[in-house]
Motif scaffolding. Structure first.
Motif, mmCIF file in Angstrom:
data_model
loop_
_atom_site.group_PDB
_atom_site.id
_atom_site.type_symbol
_atom_site.label_atom_id
_atom_site.label_comp_id
_atom_site.label_asym_id
_atom_site.label_seq_id
_atom_site.Cartn_x
_atom_site.Cartn_y
_atom_site.Cartn_z
ATOM 1 N N THR A 169 -21.494 35.831 -48.534
ATOM 2 C CA THR A 169 -20.991 34.703 -47.445
ATOM 3 C C THR A 169 -21.719 34.785 -46.175
ATOM 4 O O THR A 169 -21.857 35.829 -45.711
ATOM 5 C CB THR A 169 -19.534 35.452 -47.609
ATOM 6 O OG1 THR A 169 -18.697 35.059 -48.673
ATOM 7 C CG2 THR A 169 -18.445 34.072 -46.603
ATOM 8 N N PHE A 211 -20.928 34.588 -42.868
ATOM 9 C CA PHE A 211 -19.946 34.733 -41.917
ATOM 10 C C PHE A 211 -20.606 34.420 -40.648
ATOM 11 O O PHE A 211 -19.758 34.137 -39.447
ATOM 12 C CB PHE A 211 -19.285 35.994 -41.911
ATOM 13 C CG PHE A 211 -18.543 36.524 -43.086
ATOM 14 C CD1 PHE A 211 -17.265 35.833 -43.352
ATOM 15 C CD2 PHE A 211 -19.049 37.262 -44.011
ATOM 16 C CE1 PHE A 211 -16.417 36.289 -44.563
ATOM 17 C CE2 PHE A 211 -18.119 37.658 -45.050
ATOM 18 C CZ PHE A 211 -16.999 37.084 -45.457
ATOM 19 N N PHE A 253 -13.733 31.429 -40.546
ATOM 20 C CA PHE A 253 -14.559 31.561 -41.859
ATOM 21 C C PHE A 253 -14.205 30.911 -42.906
ATOM 22 O O PHE A 253 -12.791 30.625 -43.043
ATOM 23 C CB PHE A 253 -14.617 33.304 -42.348
ATOM 24 C CG PHE A 253 -14.970 34.116 -41.135
ATOM 25 C CD1 PHE A 253 -15.875 33.909 -40.404
ATOM 26 C CD2 PHE A 253 -14.014 35.188 -41.211
ATOM 27 C CE1 PHE A 253 -16.276 34.927 -39.350
ATOM 28 C CE2 PHE A 253 -14.394 36.130 -40.069
ATOM 29 C CZ PHE A 253 -15.501 36.063 -39.292
ATOM 30 N N LEU A 269 -16.302 40.784 -46.019
ATOM 31 C CA LEU A 269 -15.559 40.400 -44.907
ATOM 32 C C LEU A 269 -15.178 41.590 -44.082
ATOM 33 O O LEU A 269 -15.490 41.645 -42.697
ATOM 34 C CB LEU A 269 -14.093 39.574 -45.083
ATOM 35 C CG LEU A 269 -13.235 39.560 -43.912
ATOM 36 C CD1 LEU A 269 -13.741 38.390 -43.417
ATOM 37 C CD2 LEU A 269 -11.762 39.267 -44.475
ATOM 38 N N TYR A 312 -18.185 42.857 -41.996
ATOM 39 C CA TYR A 312 -18.311 41.916 -40.921
ATOM 40 C C TYR A 312 -17.304 42.228 -39.690
ATOM 41 O O TYR A 312 -17.688 42.222 -38.483
ATOM 42 C CB TYR A 312 -18.362 40.489 -41.297
ATOM 43 C CG TYR A 312 -18.848 39.303 -40.140
ATOM 44 C CD1 TYR A 312 -20.382 39.137 -40.385
ATOM 45 C CD2 TYR A 312 -18.222 38.820 -39.195
ATOM 46 C CE1 TYR A 312 -20.825 38.235 -39.616
ATOM 47 C CE2 TYR A 312 -18.657 38.018 -38.435
ATOM 48 C CZ TYR A 312 -20.096 37.676 -38.370
ATOM 49 O OH TYR A 312 -20.536 36.796 -37.630
ATOM 50 N N CYS A 358 -14.198 35.799 -36.299
ATOM 51 C CA CYS A 358 -14.948 34.518 -35.958
ATOM 52 C C CYS A 358 -16.286 34.806 -35.919
ATOM 53 O O CYS A 358 -16.686 36.142 -35.983
ATOM 54 C CB CYS A 358 -14.634 34.140 -34.629
ATOM 55 S SG CYS A 358 -14.877 35.126 -33.201
ATOM 56 N N PRO A 359 -17.500 34.179 -36.164
ATOM 57 C CA PRO A 359 -18.774 34.311 -36.045
ATOM 58 C C PRO A 359 -19.220 35.101 -34.752
ATOM 59 O O PRO A 359 -18.668 34.823 -33.631
ATOM 60 C CB PRO A 359 -19.362 32.819 -35.998
ATOM 61 C CG PRO A 359 -18.506 32.230 -36.653
ATOM 62 C CD PRO A 359 -17.221 32.582 -36.240
#
Length: 388
Positions: free
Chosen positions: A2, A4, A40, A292, A295, A371-372
């Motif tokens: 993914t 992210f 995301f 996730l 990240y 968030c990014p």
């Protein structure tokens, strides 16, 4: 894998997080690091399951499929060694509505309900909205995390004849993942005085190694006799809009009382999107969740290091779980109103005011890490430019 890091534009999508701030603050170009949803994309298997449903083009009433119960039971058993039967599981539009149902089911108007301070603000809101009284026991900040003041809790239970306690595990906004010894101690205390426990465990899956989530009902064999568990896939997989959550109640008397209020208030009807999304997430979202957590852990580390280097006056409580960071701005010497105004007007960043979570939140802000990294870095740089 993914991505992210990909930045999606959510402006103009009727997003509470992104679209309500222009009207609220009358300012453009604000970076929202507040409302607890993620920027995301949801797991692809969930998207595909919902797409298959919408493409059929018929949106009638749905039953609760056996496959959904199986997915929930398997998820809890394999990840948390938490054994459930189908009859233990109820569904609700959300954790906050479930709190309202539980307050009505297990207390009477005028009763006092125990919560912590600081804690997720709808706890107090729901208690007050249902004509009950809030008793807030202050959490103690020690060793860079929150701890419960059991002596204060016991004194309040006795003096105020408290019969209901709402526990947040993992804790919002502090990111604390309560360990077995702490849960055992607070459970024994509630058991001693006949206090029913509502355990909000919606952040159960968002826990960083080496910490592990321990469901309240798994701490001791008899804790299920006086407690109910509230959780959902929505927080974990960024599905808040599909509106579905689970209520785990093993005790027959507690379950009957909860169901009676649900039936009186029609709080057991769930959107088909909620049923489908929850099952798809639990069946096929495990690898996405692993990515996730990695990240989010990196975003947390980045934020701590950024503040230490560029804004050492602001202290961050390292989260053990959730994607929320509890920031202490008190060394700046600003009032809460002045702090909020400078963040919005000068820095152009929207955080959740600490006072929202209780009196002990004064001088604090809650920041959303989900968030990014580019978005997070931009927000932190703006804050440092104003307060650094």
């Amino acid at each position: 894998m993914t991505d992210f890091d990909r930045q999606y534009s959510r402006v103009g999508t009727d997003s509470v997080k992104w679209d309500s701030i222009r009207e609220t603050y009358q300012k453009d170009d604000l970076i929202p690091l507040w409302v607890a949803d993620m920027d995301f994309m949801a797991p692809q298997p969930v998207i595909e399951a919902l797409k298959e449903y919408t493409e059929a083009g018929i949106f009638g009433y749905s039953i609760f499929p056996e496959s959904l119960y199986e997915a929930v039971i398997t998820w809890e058993a394999e990840r948390y060694n938490y054994s459930l039967k189908k009859e233990d599981i109820l569904f609700s539009p959300g954790v906050v509505p479930s709190i309202g149902v539980a307050i009505q089911a297990y207390t009477a108007p005028g009763d006092t309900v125990l919560i912590h301070d600081p804690v997720y603000h709808p706890f107090a809101n729901m208690v007050k909205a249902n004509g009950r009284i809030v008793s807030a026991s202050l959490l103690v900040e020690r060793n860079d995390h929150f701890e419960m003041d059991l002596a204060d809790m016991e004194a309040r239970i006795v003096a105020e004849n408290i019969k209901l306690f709402i526990l947040c595990n993992p804790h919002n906004p502090g990111g604390r993942v309560w360990d077995k010894e702490e849960l055992l101690a607070v459970g024994k205390l509630c058991q001693k005085y006949g206090v029913t426990v509502i355990a909000d465990e919606i952040h159960q899956d968002l826990v960083f190694a080496p910490r592990q989530h321990i469901s309240f009902q798994t701490v001791a064999s008899d804790f299920a006799d006086f407690s109910i568990i509230l959780t959902a896939a929505t927080k974990t997989f960024n599905l808040a809009g599909i509106k579905n959550s689970m209520v785990y109640i093993k005790d027959k008397k507690l379950r009957r009382a909860f169901k009676e209020v649900q039936e009186m208030t029609e709080q057991a009807t769930i959107s088909t999107f909620g049923l489908i999304g929850t099952e798809a997430a639990y069946r096929h979202g495990g690898s996405w969740l692993t990515e996730l957590l990695s990240y989010l852990s990196e975003n947390s580390r980045f934020t701590q290091e950024f503040l230490a280097e560029h804004l050492p006056q602001v202290k961050m409580m390292p989260p053990e779980g959730t994607y929320l960071a509890w920031l202490d701005f008190s060394e700046l010497g600003l009032t809460d109103a002045a702090l909020q105004k400078r963040l919005v007007k000068d820095a152009g960043v929207v955080l959740n005011a600490g006072t929202l979570f209780g009196k002990q939140g004064s001088g604090h802000m809650r920041l959303n890490l989900a968030c990014p990294k580019k978005t997070l870095a931009a927000g932190l740089q703006r804050i440092a430019a104003v307060f650094g």
